[in-house]
Design a protein around this motif. Structure first.
Motif, PDB file in Angstrom:
ATOM      1  N   GLU A  64       0.852  -1.192   0.000  1.00  0.00           N
ATOM      2  CA  GLU A  64       0.000   0.000   0.000  1.00  0.00           C
ATOM      3  C   GLU A  64       0.888   1.242   0.000  1.00  0.00           C
ATOM      4  OE1 GLU A  64      -2.662  -0.694   3.343  1.00  0.00           O
ATOM      5  OE2 GLU A  64      -4.125  -1.549   1.958  1.00  0.00           O
ATOM      6  N   HIS A  65       0.576   2.156  -0.906  1.00  0.00           N
ATOM      7  CA  HIS A  65       1.375   3.385  -1.033  1.00  0.00           C
ATOM      8  C   HIS A  65       0.501   4.396  -1.777  1.00  0.00           C
ATOM      9  CE1 HIS A  65       4.565   6.134  -2.203  1.00  0.00           C
ATOM     10  NE2 HIS A  65       5.405   5.484  -1.406  1.00  0.00           N
ATOM     11  N   PRO A  66       0.574   5.677  -1.373  1.00  0.00           N
ATOM     12  CA  PRO A  66      -0.251   6.676  -2.083  1.00  0.00           C
ATOM     13  C   PRO A  66      -0.010   6.686  -3.595  1.00  0.00           C
ATOM     14  CG  PRO A  66       0.830   7.656  -0.165  1.00  0.00           C
ATOM     15  CD  PRO A  66       1.330   6.253  -0.255  1.00  0.00           C
ATOM     16  N   HIS A  67       1.245   6.400  -4.020  1.00  0.00           N
ATOM     17  CA  HIS A  67       1.556   6.411  -5.461  1.00  0.00           C
ATOM     18  C   HIS A  67       0.959   5.205  -6.201  1.00  0.00           C
ATOM     19  CE1 HIS A  67       3.782   9.965  -5.302  1.00  0.00           C
ATOM     20  NE2 HIS A  67       4.987   9.491  -5.017  1.00  0.00           N
ATOM     21  N   LEU A  68       0.395   4.259  -5.454  1.00  0.00           N
ATOM     22  CA  LEU A  68      -0.204   3.091  -6.126  1.00  0.00           C
ATOM     23  C   LEU A  68      -1.719   3.236  -6.261  1.00  0.00           C
ATOM     24  CD1 LEU A  68       1.797   0.207  -4.384  1.00  0.00           C
ATOM     25  CD2 LEU A  68       2.228   1.224  -6.631  1.00  0.00           C
ATOM     26  N   LYS A  69      -2.229   4.410  -5.859  1.00  0.00           N
ATOM     27  CA  LYS A  69      -3.691   4.599  -5.947  1.00  0.00           C
ATOM     28  C   LYS A  69      -4.151   4.437  -7.394  1.00  0.00           C
ATOM     29  CE  LYS A  69      -7.482   7.553  -4.732  1.00  0.00           C
ATOM     30  NZ  LYS A  69      -7.984   8.834  -4.361  1.00  0.00           N
ATOM     31  N   GLN A  70      -3.408   5.042  -8.312  1.00  0.00           N
ATOM     32  CA  GLN A  70      -3.692   4.874  -9.730  1.00  0.00           C
ATOM     33  C   GLN A  70      -2.558   4.068 -10.346  1.00  0.00           C
ATOM     34  OE1 GLN A  70      -6.497   5.698 -10.736  1.00  0.00           O
ATOM     35  NE2 GLN A  70      -7.141   7.216  -9.225  1.00  0.00           N
ATOM     36  N   TYR A  71      -2.882   3.314 -11.395  1.00  0.00           N
ATOM     37  CA  TYR A  71      -1.857   2.502 -12.046  1.00  0.00           C
ATOM     38  C   TYR A  71      -0.864   3.362 -12.807  1.00  0.00           C
ATOM     39  CZ  TYR A  71       0.491  -0.598 -15.224  1.00  0.00           C
ATOM     40  OH  TYR A  71       1.462  -1.266 -15.912  1.00  0.00           O
ATOM     41  N   THR A  72       0.420   3.115 -12.554  1.00  0.00           N
ATOM     42  CA  THR A  72       1.476   3.580 -13.470  1.00  0.00           C
ATOM     43  C   THR A  72       2.418   2.392 -13.617  1.00  0.00           C
ATOM     44  OG1 THR A  72       2.920   4.390 -11.699  1.00  0.00           O
ATOM     45  CG2 THR A  72       1.431   6.008 -12.693  1.00  0.00           C
ATOM     46  N   SER A  73       2.998   2.218 -14.791  1.00  0.00           N
ATOM     47  CA  SER A  73       3.832   1.025 -14.958  1.00  0.00           C
ATOM     48  C   SER A  73       5.073   1.119 -14.078  1.00  0.00           C
ATOM     49  CB  SER A  73       4.160   0.755 -16.418  1.00  0.00           C
ATOM     50  OG  SER A  73       4.810   1.815 -16.973  1.00  0.00           O
ATOM     51  N   ASP A  74       5.627   2.324 -13.867  1.00  0.00           N
ATOM     52  CA  ASP A  74       6.790   2.466 -12.981  1.00  0.00           C
ATOM     53  C   ASP A  74       6.442   2.057 -11.551  1.00  0.00           C
ATOM     54  OD1 ASP A  74       8.574   3.376 -14.773  1.00  0.00           O
ATOM     55  OD2 ASP A  74       8.449   5.490 -14.212  1.00  0.00           O
ATOM     56  N   GLY A  75       5.343   2.633 -11.020  1.00  0.00           N
ATOM     57  CA  GLY A  75       4.971   2.391  -9.620  1.00  0.00           C
ATOM     58  C   GLY A  75       4.625   0.927  -9.383  1.00  0.00           C
ATOM     59  N   TYR A  76       3.777   0.367 -10.242  1.00  0.00           N
ATOM     60  CA  TYR A  76       3.352  -1.017 -10.042  1.00  0.00           C
ATOM     61  C   TYR A  76       4.506  -1.999 -10.245  1.00  0.00           C
ATOM     62  CZ  TYR A  76      -1.653  -0.617  -9.161  1.00  0.00           C
ATOM     63  OH  TYR A  76      -2.869  -0.390  -8.573  1.00  0.00           O
ATOM     64  N   SER A  77       5.406  -1.683 -11.201  1.00  0.00           N
ATOM     65  CA  SER A  77       6.492  -2.646 -11.412  1.00  0.00           C
ATOM     66  C   SER A  77       7.468  -2.600 -10.240  1.00  0.00           C
ATOM     67  CB  SER A  77       7.184  -2.442 -12.760  1.00  0.00           C
ATOM     68  OG  SER A  77       7.712  -1.163 -12.843  1.00  0.00           O
ATOM     69  N   GLN A  78       7.693  -1.416  -9.653  1.00  0.00           N
ATOM     70  CA  GLN A  78       8.569  -1.363  -8.462  1.00  0.00           C
ATOM     71  C   GLN A  78       7.962  -2.180  -7.321  1.00  0.00           C
ATOM     72  OE1 GLN A  78       9.840   2.608  -7.152  1.00  0.00           O
ATOM     73  NE2 GLN A  78       9.942   3.252  -9.283  1.00  0.00           N
ATOM     74  N   ALA A  79       6.658  -1.993  -7.105  1.00  0.00           N
ATOM     75  CA  ALA A  79       5.999  -2.699  -5.997  1.00  0.00           C
ATOM     76  C   ALA A  79       6.000  -4.209  -6.247  1.00  0.00           C
ATOM     77  CB  ALA A  79       4.568  -2.185  -5.847  1.00  0.00           C
ATOM     78  N   LEU A  80       5.656  -4.600  -7.463  1.00  0.00           N
ATOM     79  CA  LEU A  80       5.574  -6.046  -7.745  1.00  0.00           C
ATOM     80  C   LEU A  80       6.960  -6.695  -7.708  1.00  0.00           C
ATOM     81  CD1 LEU A  80       3.813  -8.453  -8.358  1.00  0.00           C
ATOM     82  CD2 LEU A  80       3.796  -7.829 -10.773  1.00  0.00           C
ATOM     83  N   MET A  81       7.973  -5.975  -8.216  1.00  0.00           N
ATOM     84  CA  MET A  81       9.323  -6.546  -8.183  1.00  0.00           C
ATOM     85  C   MET A  81       9.789  -6.761  -6.738  1.00  0.00           C
ATOM     86  SD  MET A  81      10.405  -7.397 -11.121  1.00  0.00           S
ATOM     87  CE  MET A  81      12.131  -7.724 -10.807  1.00  0.00           C
ATOM     88  N   ALA A  82       9.381  -5.865  -5.829  1.00  0.00           N
ATOM     89  CA  ALA A  82       9.761  -6.037  -4.416  1.00  0.00           C
ATOM     90  C   ALA A  82       9.122  -7.312  -3.857  1.00  0.00           C
ATOM     91  CB  ALA A  82       9.326  -4.818  -3.607  1.00  0.00           C
TER      92      ALA A  82
END
Ligand code: FAD
Length: 321
Positions: A64-82
């Motif tokens: 959960e992170h404020p930057h994940l409220k909306q999809y962006t490929s940068d944000g989601y890929s960082q979170a998923l890679m973690a």
């Protein structure tokens, strides 16, 4: 050998999309008795975890992170890679949605892994999995196996049957903290076109109109029929180009791909580019005044007639049920 398989759950306006549950069923097949771990990314998604478990996930990991409220490929890929680094899975399943189509190749390239996209079925022989996917705009199917590395797949909505929901299932829900940085895009605001009713890509019933509908008003009876059957309205590109409806309704090679239980095509000729988006529907009914129209070649039931007479008759009959 059993596998640990991650499934990316996808939520829209606070609710999980059905394709998330279909992806769990696909992950179960790939896991072959191993663990299925659902991943939920967003700004407030933990409340959705239990539903993923009820549909078969063994446990859930959230970021959960404020930057994940909306999809962006940068944000989601960082979170998923973690999450991938923490979990070290042998497989990852996405929905073949706008989000999955964008994110899955990015993750596959980061992992240097193979990706089978737009999967409609998985044939399993113990540890060996064969992914079935349409090719050449749905004119043929190919069967693909990933021989080594992580198995990445995206599943086409409405093709894989989800497991029966079981609210008594329980599983661990844990959070991973990820510092989402260096975003090249930040979504400030989302302006949605108002769409009433059912999501076209996941609808069980689609009533589609073509150039034969003749005007924006001509779509009204189609909307009535869709409402009556709990379905969504779609369109051919011919109807969109003629400005009878919005391009978000376009079905076909350059539009949405749909596989509902029932597809009613009204005033659509059946060009190959349209068939690419709907020919895998379970039952196809075509209404066209031209008996030679190509749409009849893919239809299970054909009605040769004027849609402005036939659709009101269908509405009248369905109202009696
Ligand atoms: P038409 O071909 O004009 O057919 C209208 C039909 O309505 C006719 O069969 C006619 O007999 C029937 N009709 C007329 N009046 C009535 C009535 N009163 N009652 C009953 N029937 C009636 N098309 C798509 O749909 N989706 C795509 O994604 C797509 N992508 C494309 C990509 C490319 C690169 C290209 C080149 C084309 C693409 N097209 C796509 C366009 C496609 O080739 C066709 O032009 C389009 O599908 C035709 O739309 P239509 O069937 O509504 O119109």
């Amino acid at each position: 050998m059993t596998k640990k398989v991650l499934v990316l759950g996808e939520a829209r306006e606070g609710s999980l999309r059905n394709v998330s549950f279909e992806a769990i069923a696909a992950a179960k097949t790939i896991a072959n008795g191993g663990e299925v771990v659902a991943v939920l990314l967003g700004d407030a998604v933990a409340s959705l975890a239990q539903e993923m478990i009820a549909y078969g996930a063994d446990r859930v990991v959230t970021v959960e992170h404020p930057h994940l409220k909306q999809y962006t490929s940068d944000g989601y890929s960082q979170a998923l890679m973690a999450v991938i680094e923490q979990e070290n899975p042998e497989g990852i399943v996405f929905g073949h949605t706008a989000l999955g189509k964008d994110l899955s190749p990015k993750i596959a390239s980061k992992l240097k892994a193979g990706l089978v996209s737009d999967v409609t079925a998985i044939e399993s022989n113990g540890d060996e999995h064969t992914f079935v996917r349409p090719i050449y705009s749905g004119k043929a199917f190919e069967k693909v196996q990933i021989k080594d590395g992580i198995h990445l797949a995206s599943v086409r909505p409405n093709n894989i049957t989800p497991l029966e929901k079981d609210d008594s299932r329980s599983g661990d829900v844990s959070a991973v903290s990820v510092d989402i940085t260096n975003l090249r895009t930040i979504v400030k605001e989302v302006v949605r076109k108002s769409t009433d009713g059912v999501d076209l890509s996941e609808a069980k019933v689609v009533i589609a109109g073509g150039r034969g509908v003749k005007s924006e008003e001509g779509f009204e009876p189609l909307k009535q029929l869709a409402d009556l059957l709990g379905g969504a309205v779609g369109a051919s590109r011919g109807a969109c180009d003629a400005e009878y409806c919005d391009y978000s309704l376009q079905i076909g090679q350059t539009g949405k791909v749909v596989t509902p239980d029932l597809y009613i095509a009204a005033g659509i000729s059946g060009a190959i580019q349209h068939l690419a988006g709907m020919s895998n529907s379970k039952i196809i009914v075509a209404i066209n005044k031209d008996p030679e129209a190509n749409i009849f070649n893919v239809a299970d039931y054909g009605i040769v007639g004027d849609l402005f007479e036939v659709v009101p008759l269908l509405i009248e009959e369905f109202k009696k049920i």
